[in-house]
Design a protein around this motif. Structure first.
Motif, PDB file in Angstrom:
ATOM      1  N   HIS A   1     -44.378  27.740 -22.521  1.00  0.00           N
ATOM      2  CA  HIS A   1     -43.874  27.461 -23.857  1.00  0.00           C
ATOM      3  C   HIS A   1     -42.791  28.476 -24.200  1.00  0.00           C
ATOM      4  O   HIS A   1     -43.004  29.673 -24.083  1.00  0.00           O
ATOM      5  N   TRP A   2     -41.618  27.964 -24.594  1.00  0.00           N
ATOM      6  CA  TRP A   2     -40.446  28.817 -24.805  1.00  0.00           C
ATOM      7  C   TRP A   2     -40.113  28.918 -26.283  1.00  0.00           C
ATOM      8  O   TRP A   2     -40.096  27.917 -26.985  1.00  0.00           O
ATOM      9  N   ARG A   3     -39.885  30.143 -26.735  1.00  0.00           N
ATOM     10  CA  ARG A   3     -39.348  30.383 -28.084  1.00  0.00           C
ATOM     11  C   ARG A   3     -37.981  31.029 -27.909  1.00  0.00           C
ATOM     12  O   ARG A   3     -37.850  32.088 -27.310  1.00  0.00           O
TER      13      ARG A   3
ATOM     14  N   GLU B   1     -38.179  25.825 -30.206  1.00  0.00           N
ATOM     15  CA  GLU B   1     -39.261  25.937 -29.232  1.00  0.00           C
ATOM     16  C   GLU B   1     -39.309  24.697 -28.355  1.00  0.00           C
ATOM     17  O   GLU B   1     -38.983  23.607 -28.798  1.00  0.00           O
TER      18      GLU B   1
END
Ligand SMILES: [Zn+2]
Ligand SMILES: [Zn+2]
Lengths: 209, 389
Positions: A73-75, A85
């Protein structure tokens, strides 16, 4: 913030860029960049493969949290400081050679990429080659990702790789008063003064070893 | 703290600025006890190095006492006395591993900018433009030193500042200029520029075994200092340099020629000087390369041209025909200072005293006056050392 000299430098840099710098940016929205890291291939691969390390050198990435089964999971901090996100998955993983990934979900953040690791010749370390693809501006796919990379997408990927090399080789990202965040394309044209700044000060860490 | 800041062409000002702190684990902060003005600072002062910003702290020749270290610096502690090399180098990249410290691949956060101007980026340098890192310099009461575990050399004994300060730049730079000449018995070495770097290059060439060294300049007081260091001297306002060198070497030409002048050379033929000045003023040519042109023309067939004078951009009318047809070799580079500090400190301990180049001790507050005096060669100004405290 920019001065006459900076404007001059900017113009000179732009002019030279047209002459020297070929932006390899295909119509489908692919870009690539490469760097040589003076560390063994296994070590370089391992560092990248632990995706939670990526924010240490990717300028826009705030955090990557991995989930069991190869997902992450990318922020990411986008234009106007907006947090964006998305989820991604690793599509190919060959130890010490290659990692490929693709984003999942919304078209606005859709992209895929790969990073290849090969031995540099003559004991010069490891060659790292990144390729990324997103469609723009025709289709809307990859729109946010395209904006993240701005006008000089390849320069920004190259700056990420430069920071990657710095972290791998020296354990830190090179910072100066002029560029307190380390290498970032836009900062090179909008420098702070080369003068110590209160806001750039971090809590002093005294030697304890 | 007080710091000498670049405020535009021909203008520096001592301002109150924030004190530096630790930004990275391998940083140290040094309380500066002595700092010098370099001939290459005049290129900044004269406005010929691009990417300077108003307020940039100048100075790349400094030493002092460590007051703070980051957690990644194990070999220094507060209280240590150190001389700081002007190129910032990580010690871990390929260039550093090969001793090419001024080409460190990791120390310039603005490498992208330097790449556009030069193709590839050299190392970051203290107080020397944003293209070379945007690092505040050492003409200040305190300075932040990145990669402090690699660069600074500890001075454990009681050698005074003035004997060791020049390990930061000009002594190693002069030494490297001579070393690049590959001096063999019988060699005659000509040095353009009898400023402090040229004076050290002349002294180094003799120590490395040159038969004879010829120093070329137009200021008698500078030639006199070079003469005291053992060089034969030529004043180019009085003699034709090419003729004189042909004479001295019975027609062969010097075996190697050192350009210790760089981008703002002066030339006695008014028309050529005017041509280059005009082009430089219009920014069509960034550098005035008379010394380099003459060094090439003078050099013997098959000889070496060693360039340690600083160039910033592009030169015009480069005598490529002479260079190519006569099998010349050019060697260049910002000095890889870290490589030379230890052996040169040993020479100083054995009795070599580099303080002979100093003509003025002044206070940091007097930096504006010192720059003016140094630029205009007033009061026989050869080398100024500033005390920040
Ligand atoms: Zn210098
Ligand atoms: Zn390095």
């Amino acid at each position: 913030m920019s001065t006459t000299i900076n404007r001059q430098a900017h113009r000179l840099a732009e002019a030279l860029e047209r002459g020297l710098h070929v932006v390899r940016f295909t119509p489908s929205g692919g870009l690539h960049a490469a760097i040589t890291v003076n560390r063994p291939r296994h070590e370089v691969y391992r560092f990248w493969r632990d995706l939670e390390n990526l924010p240490r050198f990717m300028a826009h990435v705030e955090s990557v949290v991995t989930v069991p089964g190869g997902g992450s999971h990318w922020r990411v901090r986008g234009p106007a400081n907006r947090i964006i996100e998305w989820d991604a998955e690793i599509t190919r993983d060959r130890e010490d050679e290659l990692i490929s990934w693709r984003s999942l979900g919304g078209a606005a953040t859709r992209h895929r990429g790969s990073v290849r690791f090969t031995d540099a010749p003559g004991g010069r370390g490891t060659e790292v080659r990144v390729e990324m693809e997103y469609r723009t501006p025709g289709g809307r796919a990859g729109l946010v990702v395209a904006r993240l990379f701005g006008e000089h997408p390849e320069q920004q990927v190259r700056d990420d790789l430069r920071r990657f090399k710095q972290v791998m080789e020296t354990g830190e990202v090179a910072r100066s008063a002029g560029s307190p965040e380390g290498p970032r394309a836009w900062r090179q044209f909008f420098q702070h003064k080369a003068q110590p700044a209160e806001h750039a000060r971090r809590p002093a860490q005294h030697a304890s070893r | 703290m007080k710091a000498n800041c670049w405020m535009g062409r021909n203008k520096v000002e001592v301002l109150d600025v924030p004190e530096p702190g630790i930004l990275n684990p391998r940083d140290a902060v040094v309380r500066v006890t002595s700092t010098a003005i370099c001939g290459s600072d005049l290129h900044l002062y004269d406005g010929y190095i691009p990417t300077m910003r108003k307020g940039d702290v100048l100075g790349h020749e400094f030493m002092g006492e460590v007051v703070e270290v980051g957690p990644g610096v194990a070999n220094l502690r507060p209280g240590d006395r150190v001389v700081v090399p002007f190129p910032i180098a990580c010690g871990a990249c390929l260039a550093c591993e090969h001793g090419m410290y001024s080409l460190c691949e990791n120390s310039n956060p603005n490498a992208g900018l330097a790449e556009k101007m030069m193709g590839h980026s050299p190392a970051g340098i203290f107080g020397y433009s944003h293209m070379l890192g945007g690092y505040p310099g050492g003409q200040a009461q305190y300075a932040r030193v990145p990669f402090a575990d690699i660069g600074p050399i500890k001075i454990d004994d009681d050698l005074p500042d003035e004997k060791v300060l020049f390990l930061s730049d000009i002594l190693p730079t002069g030494w490297m200029g001579a070393e690049m000449c590959d001096i063999k018995p019988g060699d005659v070495i000509a040095v353009w520029g009898a400023g402090p770097v040229g004076q050290f290059a002349a002294a180094a060439a003799l120590q490395l075994g040159a038969e004879q060294v010829v120093s070329i300049d137009r200021f008698p007081y500078r030639l006199e200092i070079a003469g005291r260091a053992g060089a034969l001297t030529l004043n180019y306002e009085e003699v034709d340099v090419l003729d004189a060198l042909r004479d001295i070497t019975a027609g062969r030409g010097p075996d190697a020629c050192i350009d210790a002048v760089g981008m703002e050379a002066h030339y006695p033929v008014a028309a050529v000087q005017a041509y280059d000045r005009a082009k430089q003023a219009a920014r069509l040519e960034t550098d005035r390369p008379h010394a380099l042109r003459e060094a090439i023309m003078a050099c013997r067939n098959g000889g070496i041209v060693s360039v340690i004078g600083v160039y910033g951009g592009f030169v015009d009318k480069f005598p490529m025909g002479s260079f190519m047809n006569r099998s010349l070799t050019m060697r260049t580079g910002q000095c890889h200072v870290q490589r030379y500090m230890k052996p040169l400190l040993d020479r100083i301990r054995e009795g070599f005293d580099p303080s002979f180049v100093i003509t003025h001790h002044m206070r940091l507050e007097d930096a504006p006056r010192a720059f003016e005096m140094f630029k205009n060669k007033e009061h026989y100004c050869n080398k100024v050392v500033l005390s920040p405290w």
